[in-house]
Scaffold this active site. Structure first.
Site, PDB file in Angstrom:
ATOM      1  N   ARG A 102       0.880  -1.182   0.000  1.00  0.00           N
ATOM      2  CA  ARG A 102       0.000   0.000   0.000  1.00  0.00           C
ATOM      3  C   ARG A 102       0.911   1.224   0.000  1.00  0.00           C
ATOM      4  O   ARG A 102       1.711   1.404   0.922  1.00  0.00           O
ATOM      5  CB  ARG A 102      -0.895  -0.002   1.242  1.00  0.00           C
ATOM      6  CG  ARG A 102      -1.569   1.343   1.480  1.00  0.00           C
ATOM      7  CD  ARG A 102      -2.665   1.282   2.507  1.00  0.00           C
ATOM      8  NE  ARG A 102      -3.831   0.576   2.005  1.00  0.00           N
ATOM      9  CZ  ARG A 102      -5.043   0.648   2.550  1.00  0.00           C
ATOM     10  NH1 ARG A 102      -5.244   1.402   3.610  1.00  0.00           N
ATOM     11  NH2 ARG A 102      -6.048  -0.025   2.032  1.00  0.00           N
ATOM     12  N   HIS A 129      -7.454   0.685  -6.275  1.00  0.00           N
ATOM     13  CA  HIS A 129      -7.649  -0.175  -5.099  1.00  0.00           C
ATOM     14  C   HIS A 129      -8.331  -1.467  -5.568  1.00  0.00           C
ATOM     15  O   HIS A 129      -9.489  -1.737  -5.250  1.00  0.00           O
ATOM     16  CB  HIS A 129      -8.502   0.565  -4.060  1.00  0.00           C
ATOM     17  CG  HIS A 129      -8.425  -0.013  -2.679  1.00  0.00           C
ATOM     18  ND1 HIS A 129      -7.664  -1.122  -2.374  1.00  0.00           N
ATOM     19  CD2 HIS A 129      -9.019   0.371  -1.510  1.00  0.00           C
ATOM     20  CE1 HIS A 129      -7.794  -1.390  -1.081  1.00  0.00           C
ATOM     21  NE2 HIS A 129      -8.609  -0.507  -0.541  1.00  0.00           N
ATOM     22  N   GLN A 132     -10.084  -4.004  -3.064  1.00  0.00           N
ATOM     23  CA  GLN A 132     -11.385  -3.543  -2.581  1.00  0.00           C
ATOM     24  C   GLN A 132     -12.468  -3.834  -3.611  1.00  0.00           C
ATOM     25  O   GLN A 132     -13.556  -4.315  -3.278  1.00  0.00           O
ATOM     26  CB  GLN A 132     -11.318  -2.038  -2.292  1.00  0.00           C
ATOM     27  CG  GLN A 132     -12.639  -1.448  -1.837  1.00  0.00           C
ATOM     28  CD  GLN A 132     -13.077  -1.945  -0.471  1.00  0.00           C
ATOM     29  OE1 GLN A 132     -12.330  -1.864   0.490  1.00  0.00           O
ATOM     30  NE2 GLN A 132     -14.279  -2.475  -0.375  1.00  0.00           N
ATOM     31  N   ASP A 219     -17.289   7.192  -1.330  1.00  0.00           N
ATOM     32  CA  ASP A 219     -16.010   7.112  -0.599  1.00  0.00           C
ATOM     33  C   ASP A 219     -15.713   8.523  -0.078  1.00  0.00           C
ATOM     34  O   ASP A 219     -16.352   9.502  -0.500  1.00  0.00           O
ATOM     35  CB  ASP A 219     -14.908   6.612  -1.555  1.00  0.00           C
ATOM     36  CG  ASP A 219     -13.553   6.449  -0.885  1.00  0.00           C
ATOM     37  OD1 ASP A 219     -13.501   6.359   0.364  1.00  0.00           O
ATOM     38  OD2 ASP A 219     -12.529   6.416  -1.602  1.00  0.00           O
ATOM     39  N   CYS A 260     -16.355   1.630   0.774  1.00  0.00           N
ATOM     40  CA  CYS A 260     -15.144   0.861   1.069  1.00  0.00           C
ATOM     41  C   CYS A 260     -14.728   0.996   2.530  1.00  0.00           C
ATOM     42  O   CYS A 260     -14.034   0.131   3.046  1.00  0.00           O
ATOM     43  CB  CYS A 260     -14.013   1.298   0.146  1.00  0.00           C
ATOM     44  SG  CYS A 260     -13.666   3.063   0.222  1.00  0.00           S
ATOM     45  N   ARG A 288     -13.631  -8.587   1.875  1.00  0.00           N
ATOM     46  CA  ARG A 288     -12.213  -8.303   1.634  1.00  0.00           C
ATOM     47  C   ARG A 288     -11.386  -9.546   1.940  1.00  0.00           C
ATOM     48  O   ARG A 288     -10.464  -9.895   1.200  1.00  0.00           O
ATOM     49  CB  ARG A 288     -11.727  -7.138   2.523  1.00  0.00           C
ATOM     50  CG  ARG A 288     -12.307  -5.778   2.187  1.00  0.00           C
ATOM     51  CD  ARG A 288     -11.819  -5.256   0.866  1.00  0.00           C
ATOM     52  NE  ARG A 288     -10.370  -5.203   0.761  1.00  0.00           N
ATOM     53  CZ  ARG A 288      -9.607  -4.211   1.210  1.00  0.00           C
ATOM     54  NH1 ARG A 288     -10.152  -3.160   1.767  1.00  0.00           N
ATOM     55  NH2 ARG A 288      -8.293  -4.234   1.059  1.00  0.00           N
TER      56      ARG A 288
HETATM   57  N1  NVA Z   1      -9.949   6.785  -1.233  1.00  0.00           N
HETATM   58  C1  NVA Z   1      -9.581   6.303   0.086  1.00  0.00           C
HETATM   59  C2  NVA Z   1      -9.848   4.843   0.178  1.00  0.00           C
HETATM   60  C3  NVA Z   1      -9.538   4.229   1.516  1.00  0.00           C
HETATM   61  C4  NVA Z   1      -9.791   2.759   1.569  1.00  0.00           C
HETATM   62  C5  NVA Z   1      -8.132   6.623   0.346  1.00  0.00           C
HETATM   63  O1  NVA Z   1      -7.311   6.436  -0.566  1.00  0.00           O
HETATM   64  O2  NVA Z   1      -7.812   7.068   1.440  1.00  0.00           O
HETATM   65  N1   CP Z   2     -11.199  -0.128   2.608  1.00  0.00           N
HETATM   66  C1   CP Z   2      -9.915  -0.199   3.022  1.00  0.00           C
HETATM   67  O1   CP Z   2      -8.994  -0.432   2.242  1.00  0.00           O
HETATM   68  O2   CP Z   2      -9.762  -0.024   4.357  1.00  0.00           O
HETATM   69  P1   CP Z   2      -8.389   0.175   5.129  1.00  0.00           P
HETATM   70  O3   CP Z   2      -7.836   1.514   4.731  1.00  0.00           O
HETATM   71  O4   CP Z   2      -8.778   0.116   6.579  1.00  0.00           O
HETATM   72  O5   CP Z   2      -7.453  -0.932   4.748  1.00  0.00           O
END
Ligand code: NVA
Ligand code: CP
Length: 302
Positions: A102, A129, A132, A219, A260, A288
């Site tokens: 990540r 992502h 997800q 989101d 998400c 997930r």
């Molecule tokens: N768009 C959000 C998704 C988190 C799962 C982010 O990147 O923070």
């Molecule tokens: N939806 C998601 O990826 O959650 P986290 O940021 O908690 O991993």
């Protein structure tokens, strides 16, 4: 399929195969049937951003598959001090059987795949992502039983989620609509691709996008790494780009709602709509685990 970097790289057949494996693994878990497909394997999990779901579901998933997961905070790795991704990839490939990462730049994930010799899984970048959205597609199929002819509507920032939902939704034959302010549109190349390969619209008009939708998705307005813009974004999105009763009235009467998570109540979604659809949203969060186990089995099983 050697990696999971973004959903555009997968065929519809490959996505369906992953969803079928995920359903099978979910069934086995619910029925107490052990499935140690990755006994003795080790997954490295590199995190350059926070996580609740991704971290815990990958770690538990690897355990349930008979393997081990290592949590590698980028603050503690040399990558956080500038060691090139080309070198990190080649070193970690000699210890591990797979890497979940990540991070910010999509290029970093693609670089690991290019220089390493083990499967790389994108656990979220600024661009995509995919893990997800595999869980989202699994949840949509559970509730709606089909993709063809269904309409998926995303309301909010044209971010990583919007990009991956467009890619996944179009690949599976769904109509995809996005409602976002001008200046916050999803990736332009991806929008072009979606228009050429399916039914796709992107508009600032929330109710037009939501009309007749089977799935409403939203989101956060400010993603990880955009904390400095949060106030400005609140002003741009506030009061307009929100999943609320008016949006649900425009969608099909039996429309489902997905998020998400984490969710900001009364920003991108009202408390009322969130709680009315909590069963779907938390099933999505559970999925997930199953979807990612499917990805790991597909990529890492000998
Ligand atoms: N768009 C959000 C998704 C988190 C799962 C982010 O990147 O923070
Ligand atoms: N939806 C998601 O990826 O959650 P986290 O940021 O908690 O991993």
């Amino acid at each position: 399929m050697k990696h999971l970097l973004k959903l555009q790289d997968l065929t519809q057949k490959e996505i369906l195969e992953l969803l079928n494996i995920a359903d099978q693994l979910k069934f086995e878990k619910k029925n107490g049937i052990a499935h140690p497909h990755l006994a003795g394997k080790v997954l490295g999990m590199i995190f350059q951003k926070s996580s609740t779901r991704t971290r815990v579901s990958f770690e538990v998933g690897m355990y349930e598959l008979g393997g081990t997961a290592l949590f590698l905070s980028s603050h503690d790795l040399q990558i956080g001090r500038g060691e090139p991704v080309q070198d990190t990839a080649r070193v970690l490939s000699r210890y591990l059987d797979g890497i979940m990462i990540r991070t910010f730049e999509q290029e970093e994930v693609e670089g690991l795949a290019k220089y390493g010799s083990i499967p790389i899984i994108n656990g979220l970048t600024d661009y995509a992502h995919p893990c997800q959205v595999l869980a989202d597609l699994m949840t949509i199929r559970e509730y709606k039983h089909s993709f063809q002819g269904r309409k998926l509507c995303f309301i909010g920032d044209g971010n990583n989620m919007a990009n991956s939902l467009i890619a996944g939704g179009i690949k599976m034959g769904m109509e995809v609509s996005v409602a976002c302010p001008d200046g916050y549109r999803p990736d332009e190349a991806l929008c072009r691709w979606a228009g050429e390969n399916g039914v796709f619209t992107c508009t600032p008009d929330v109710l037009a996008a939501a009309a007749n939708a089977d799935v409403i998705y939203t989101d956060v307005w400010a993603s990880m790494g955009q904390e400095d813009e949060a106030e400005k974004r609140r002003q741009v999105f506030g009061g307009i780009y929100q999943v609320n009763d008016a949006v649900m009235a425009a969608a099909k009467p039996d429309a489902m709602v997905l998020h998400c998570l984490p969710a900001h109540r009364e920003e991108e979604i009202t408390e009322k709509v969130f709680e009315a659809h909590a069963d779907e949203i938390f099933e999505e969060a559970e999925n997930r685990l199953h979807a990612q186990k499917a990805v790991m089995v597909k990529l890492m099983k000998a």
